[in-house]
Design a protein around this motif. Structure first.
Motif, PDB file in Angstrom:
ATOM      1  N   TYR A   1       1.569  33.823 -21.165  1.00 30.03           N
ATOM      2  CA  TYR A   1       1.641  32.518 -20.500  1.00 30.03           C
ATOM      3  C   TYR A   1       0.448  32.282 -19.567  1.00 30.03           C
ATOM      4  CZ  TYR A   1       6.338  31.918 -22.312  1.00 30.03           C
ATOM      5  OH  TYR A   1       7.414  31.763 -23.161  1.00 30.03           O
ATOM      6  N   LEU A   2      -0.250  33.354 -19.199  1.00 33.30           N
ATOM      7  CA  LEU A   2      -1.435  33.228 -18.346  1.00 33.30           C
ATOM      8  C   LEU A   2      -2.725  33.242 -19.149  1.00 33.30           C
ATOM      9  CD1 LEU A   2      -0.390  35.776 -15.568  1.00 33.30           C
ATOM     10  CD2 LEU A   2      -0.322  33.282 -15.416  1.00 33.30           C
ATOM     11  N   ARG A   3      -2.621  33.511 -20.419  1.00 32.55           N
ATOM     12  CA  ARG A   3      -3.789  33.778 -21.252  1.00 32.55           C
ATOM     13  C   ARG A   3      -4.807  32.642 -21.228  1.00 32.55           C
ATOM     14  NH1 ARG A   3      -5.365  33.544 -26.958  1.00 32.55           N
ATOM     15  NH2 ARG A   3      -6.401  35.517 -27.522  1.00 32.55           N
ATOM     16  N   GLN A   4      -4.334  31.406 -21.306  1.00 31.62           N
ATOM     17  CA  GLN A   4      -5.275  30.296 -21.403  1.00 31.62           C
ATOM     18  C   GLN A   4      -6.080  30.112 -20.114  1.00 31.62           C
ATOM     19  OE1 GLN A   4      -2.941  26.838 -22.253  1.00 31.62           O
ATOM     20  NE2 GLN A   4      -2.170  26.623 -20.162  1.00 31.62           N
ATOM     21  N   GLU A   5      -5.597  30.681 -18.997  1.00 31.18           N
ATOM     22  CA  GLU A   5      -6.362  30.631 -17.758  1.00 31.18           C
ATOM     23  C   GLU A   5      -7.260  31.851 -17.582  1.00 31.18           C
ATOM     24  OE1 GLU A   5      -4.443  29.185 -14.110  1.00 31.18           O
ATOM     25  OE2 GLU A   5      -2.584  29.138 -15.272  1.00 31.18           O
ATOM     26  N   MET A   6      -6.793  33.010 -18.039  1.00 28.35           N
ATOM     27  CA  MET A   6      -7.496  34.256 -17.742  1.00 28.35           C
ATOM     28  C   MET A   6      -8.499  34.642 -18.814  1.00 28.35           C
ATOM     29  SD  MET A   6      -4.397  36.513 -16.034  1.00 28.35           S
ATOM     30  CE  MET A   6      -5.527  37.539 -15.062  1.00 28.35           C
ATOM     31  N   TRP A   7      -8.109  34.537 -20.062  1.00 31.28           N
ATOM     32  CA  TRP A   7      -8.960  35.019 -21.146  1.00 31.28           C
ATOM     33  C   TRP A   7     -10.311  34.309 -21.221  1.00 31.28           C
ATOM     34  CZ3 TRP A   7     -11.624  37.750 -24.032  1.00 31.28           C
ATOM     35  CH2 TRP A   7     -12.045  37.414 -25.318  1.00 31.28           C
ATOM     36  N   PRO A   8     -10.407  32.975 -21.043  1.00 31.22           N
ATOM     37  CA  PRO A   8     -11.726  32.337 -21.100  1.00 31.22           C
ATOM     38  C   PRO A   8     -12.715  32.904 -20.077  1.00 31.22           C
ATOM     39  CG  PRO A   8     -10.008  30.676 -21.279  1.00 31.22           C
ATOM     40  CD  PRO A   8      -9.331  31.960 -20.928  1.00 31.22           C
ATOM     41  N   GLN A   9     -12.223  33.347 -18.930  1.00 34.41           N
ATOM     42  CA  GLN A   9     -13.107  33.915 -17.915  1.00 34.41           C
ATOM     43  C   GLN A   9     -13.734  35.223 -18.407  1.00 34.41           C
ATOM     44  OE1 GLN A   9     -13.757  32.182 -15.296  1.00 34.41           O
ATOM     45  NE2 GLN A   9     -12.137  30.655 -15.535  1.00 34.41           N
ATOM     46  N   TYR A  10     -12.946  36.031 -19.075  1.00 39.19           N
ATOM     47  CA  TYR A  10     -13.461  37.275 -19.655  1.00 39.19           C
ATOM     48  C   TYR A  10     -14.379  36.976 -20.824  1.00 39.19           C
ATOM     49  CZ  TYR A  10     -11.843  41.756 -17.839  1.00 39.19           C
ATOM     50  OH  TYR A  10     -11.711  42.909 -17.121  1.00 39.19           O
ATOM     51  N   GLN A  11     -13.989  36.011 -21.632  1.00 41.12           N
ATOM     52  CA  GLN A  11     -14.772  35.650 -22.810  1.00 41.12           C
ATOM     53  C   GLN A  11     -16.172  35.188 -22.410  1.00 41.12           C
ATOM     54  OE1 GLN A  11     -13.004  32.446 -25.088  1.00 41.12           O
ATOM     55  NE2 GLN A  11     -13.525  33.465 -27.013  1.00 41.12           N
ATOM     56  N   GLN A  12     -16.252  34.393 -21.340  1.00 44.59           N
ATOM     57  CA  GLN A  12     -17.550  33.914 -20.877  1.00 44.59           C
ATOM     58  C   GLN A  12     -18.446  35.045 -20.394  1.00 44.59           C
ATOM     59  OE1 GLN A  12     -16.745  30.915 -17.908  1.00 44.59           O
ATOM     60  NE2 GLN A  12     -15.567  29.647 -19.342  1.00 44.59           N
ATOM     61  N   GLN A  13     -17.844  36.120 -19.930  1.00 43.86           N
ATOM     62  CA  GLN A  13     -18.616  37.263 -19.449  1.00 43.86           C
ATOM     63  C   GLN A  13     -18.889  38.296 -20.552  1.00 43.86           C
ATOM     64  OE1 GLN A  13     -19.901  37.818 -16.320  1.00 43.86           O
ATOM     65  NE2 GLN A  13     -19.261  35.753 -15.733  1.00 43.86           N
ATOM     66  N   GLY A  14     -18.457  37.992 -21.782  1.00 41.60           N
ATOM     67  CA  GLY A  14     -18.713  38.897 -22.902  1.00 41.60           C
ATOM     68  C   GLY A  14     -17.887  40.164 -22.862  1.00 41.60           C
ATOM     69  N   LEU A  15     -16.714  40.097 -22.248  1.00 40.71           N
ATOM     70  CA  LEU A  15     -15.854  41.270 -22.139  1.00 40.71           C
ATOM     71  C   LEU A  15     -14.633  41.114 -23.046  1.00 40.71           C
ATOM     72  CD1 LEU A  15     -15.954  41.802 -18.269  1.00 40.71           C
ATOM     73  CD2 LEU A  15     -17.124  43.154 -20.013  1.00 40.71           C
ATOM     74  N   PRO A  16     -14.084  42.211 -23.538  1.00 44.28           N
ATOM     75  CA  PRO A  16     -12.973  42.133 -24.508  1.00 44.28           C
ATOM     76  C   PRO A  16     -11.640  41.850 -23.841  1.00 44.28           C
ATOM     77  CG  PRO A  16     -13.554  44.412 -24.090  1.00 44.28           C
ATOM     78  CD  PRO A  16     -14.576  43.596 -23.366  1.00 44.28           C
ATOM     79  N   GLU A  17     -10.831  41.107 -24.539  1.00 46.96           N
ATOM     80  CA  GLU A  17      -9.519  40.730 -24.022  1.00 46.96           C
ATOM     81  C   GLU A  17      -8.628  41.943 -23.806  1.00 46.96           C
ATOM     82  OE1 GLU A  17      -7.312  38.128 -26.575  1.00 46.96           O
ATOM     83  OE2 GLU A  17      -6.135  37.340 -24.890  1.00 46.96           O
ATOM     84  N   ALA A  18      -8.763  42.941 -24.664  1.00 49.05           N
ATOM     85  CA  ALA A  18      -7.923  44.133 -24.535  1.00 49.05           C
ATOM     86  C   ALA A  18      -8.119  44.797 -23.180  1.00 49.05           C
ATOM     87  CB  ALA A  18      -8.241  45.128 -25.654  1.00 49.05           C
ATOM     88  N   LEU A  19      -9.341  44.799 -22.690  1.00 52.74           N
ATOM     89  CA  LEU A  19      -9.616  45.396 -21.379  1.00 52.74           C
ATOM     90  C   LEU A  19      -8.912  44.610 -20.280  1.00 52.74           C
ATOM     91  CD1 LEU A  19     -11.096  47.448 -19.637  1.00 52.74           C
ATOM     92  CD2 LEU A  19     -13.094  45.950 -19.685  1.00 52.74           C
ATOM     93  N   LEU A  20      -8.969  43.294 -20.357  1.00 57.16           N
ATOM     94  CA  LEU A  20      -8.280  42.450 -19.389  1.00 57.16           C
ATOM     95  C   LEU A  20      -6.785  42.751 -19.385  1.00 57.16           C
ATOM     96  CD1 LEU A  20      -7.954  40.023 -17.462  1.00 57.16           C
ATOM     97  CD2 LEU A  20      -7.964  38.533 -19.486  1.00 57.16           C
ATOM     98  N   PHE A  21      -6.194  42.846 -20.563  1.00 58.77           N
ATOM     99  CA  PHE A  21      -4.763  43.133 -20.638  1.00 58.77           C
ATOM    100  C   PHE A  21      -4.456  44.510 -20.069  1.00 58.77           C
ATOM    101  CE2 PHE A  21      -1.120  45.063 -22.747  1.00 58.77           C
ATOM    102  CZ  PHE A  21      -0.123  44.172 -22.379  1.00 58.77           C
ATOM    103  N   GLY A  22      -5.292  45.504 -20.391  1.00 56.85           N
ATOM    104  CA  GLY A  22      -5.044  46.856 -19.891  1.00 56.85           C
ATOM    105  C   GLY A  22      -5.025  46.907 -18.373  1.00 56.85           C
TER     106      GLY A  22
END
Length: 495
Positions: free
Chosen positions: A189-210
């Motif tokens: 439910y938070l993905r649409q707010e959090m994941w784009p920030q990681y994506q813009q920095q070239g970092l993988p989503e799996a790391l964010l989730f971990g």
């Protein structure tokens, strides 16, 4: 490595043959164009990786573990490079690369022993999808991230032969399983707010989730005993350094999008300092970058598990790094560990309040709408981090909610018994017990007026056994233990 189920090789060989047939079919155009020539070249590399898989199996059966390891490493490197090109090559099917990668990787870490993946008997290509996707082919950029995870560093190399990470995998799959599932639901439910920030920095989503799973479990308003706050648990000073501050009385460490942005910037800063060493970077995030830089010095190639580093870290940091990596790995490969994340519609919508209500009241009247047995309190809080959950919001206020709750709100929370019940419970009056008057602390000393015939020793004896003549003399600056009638002296309190 020993291979205890040689009979399974026929199934594996059939899978390889099927993959090779898919490759041959894709490259069968009679008059290749420049685009199809590039595609055929990529599929040719996939073909070579599939052949390397079979070669590694043969080497394993022959007892040549070292040769098999070398073959697998070369095949994984080749697959990584070709997968990186797949995302920019028209017509490239990333699912093929992912399937071969998954099998190469699981052969590398030994998980084929005593195990069998779906569709192995038929040789059909797997239809694995990343968490959060309904199914079908994986997005090329996501597939590439699952292969390389971080700037060419394969997460498999941090996972496959690593005892602490495997131990953490077991914990996530057993004692912490419910925490992992809650973290996944909260993150979706938070993905649409959090994941784009990681994506813009070239970092993988799996790391964010971990990191999210380990730090807060996806609870936006989490605060640790040390004062770290928010879904990614920023300390106040560190948050300030990355733009997290007070805004109109709201601490933006609790804002999921802002927190993800700051975390991504922090990770990139530390990855640069530690030469893209993910384990050292995670250790810095948990234990402090200053301490890690002092321990590592100029040798950024040093392993996190080198005794010079590992033995100097707190137990919390020694546990933190493999636990984050394990959660990231499960996010990428749940099916390989008999783990099934729930299929969710995580689209966010909004409601405009037709009657004043707090988040707590909305939680009561929504109940288990959309078969959400745990209720909606956490999700509503996460989606509206700036609101006090106990504070009633006025008519006309807009709240963010899961899209699936828009109709449920209209049915359950506008009219009928449930909003009345919710309001009644919320406005219940609890008796207020007045604070007891403070009890005066006992005087640490008592005062005694010397009588005729008293000596210091006799006064101490009458006073009790909790002091001595020398102690009383020191308290009153007496010399030679001399006292005179009418003199007021202090004595230690015996209570």
């Amino acid at each position: 490595m020993p291979y205890r189920h040689a009979a399974r090789s026929l199934c594996l060989a059939s899978l390889v043959a099927a993959l090779m047939q898919l490759t041959a079919c894709a490259s069968g155009a009679s008059k290749p164009t420049p685009a199809s020539a590039s595609l055929n070249a990529l599929y040719g590399q996939l073909d070579q990786a599939s052949q390397s898989y079979e070669t590694a199996l043969q080497q394993t059966r022959a007892g040549d573990a070292e040769g098999a390891q070398k073959t697998l490493d070369q095949a994984l490197d080749q697959l990584k490079n070709s997968a990186a090109q797949c995302g920019t090559t028209p017509g490239c099917d990333p699912q093929r690369f992912f399937s071969v990668f998954d099998h190469l990787l699981r052969l590398k870490d030994g998980s084929f022993i005593g195990d069998q993946t779906p569709n192995e008997d038929t040789g059909e290509a797997a239809t694995t999808s990343l968490p959060g996707q309904a199914g079908g082919a994986i997005n090329p950029s996501e597939m590439q991230r699952s292969v390389t995870l971080l700037r060419g560093h394969q997460l498999s190399e941090l996972i496959a032969m690593n005892g602490p990470v495997k131990a953490a995998l077991e914990m996530w799959l057993t004692q912490w399983r419910s925490n992992l599932m809650d973290a996944y639901v909260n993150y979706e439910y938070l993905r649409q707010e959090m994941w784009p920030q990681y994506q813009q920095q070239g970092l993988p989503e799996a790391l964010l989730f971990g990191i999210l799973a380990k730090e807060s479990g996806g609870k936006v308003h989490a605060v640790s005993r040390s004062g770290a706050a928010g879904p990614l648990q920023f300390m106040y000073a560190t948050g300030l350094r990355f733009g997290l501050s007070e805004q109109d009385g709201f601490d933006t460490r609790f804002d999921p999008g802002e927190s993800a942005r700051a975390n991504a910037q922090y990770m990139n800063e530390q990855l640069q300092a530690f030469n893209d060493n993910l384990e050292l970077t995670l250790a810095a995030y948990n234990g402090g970058e200053g301490r890690m830089r002092r321990l590592v010095g100029d040798d950024t190639s040093v392993s996190f598990y080198d005794p010079r580093i590992y033995n100097q870290l707190s137990q919390e940091t020694r546990d933190y790094v493999p636990e984050v990596l394990a959660a990231a790995w499960l996010f990428l490969h749940p099916d390989s560990y008999n783990l099934h994340f729930p299929q969710m519609n995580n689209e966010t919508g909004s409601i405009t309040l037709a009657r004043a209500a707090s988040i707590s009241e909305l939680t009561v009247c929504l109940g288990s709408a959309d078969n959400h047995l745990d209720g909606w309190f956490r999700t509503l809080r996460n989606l509206n981090p700036r609101l006090d959950p106990q504070q009633e919001q006025p008519v006309g206020a807009t709240l963010q909610v899961p899209k699936s709750l828009e109709k449920a709100y209209a049915v359950r929370c506008v009219n009928g018994p449930w909003p009345i019940l919710a309001s009644d419970l919320h406005n219940a009056i609890v008796p207020v017990v007045p604070d007891a008057p403070p009890v005066a602390a006992p005087d640490p000393v008592v005062h005694y007026t010397v009588r005729r015939g008293d000596t210091l020793a006799s006064i101490v004896r009458k006073h009790g056994s909790c002091s001595s003549s020398s102690e009383v003399a020191r308290m009153n600056n007496l010399k030679f233990d001399h006292v005179r009638p009418g003199q007021v002296i202090k004595l230690p309190s015996c209570h």
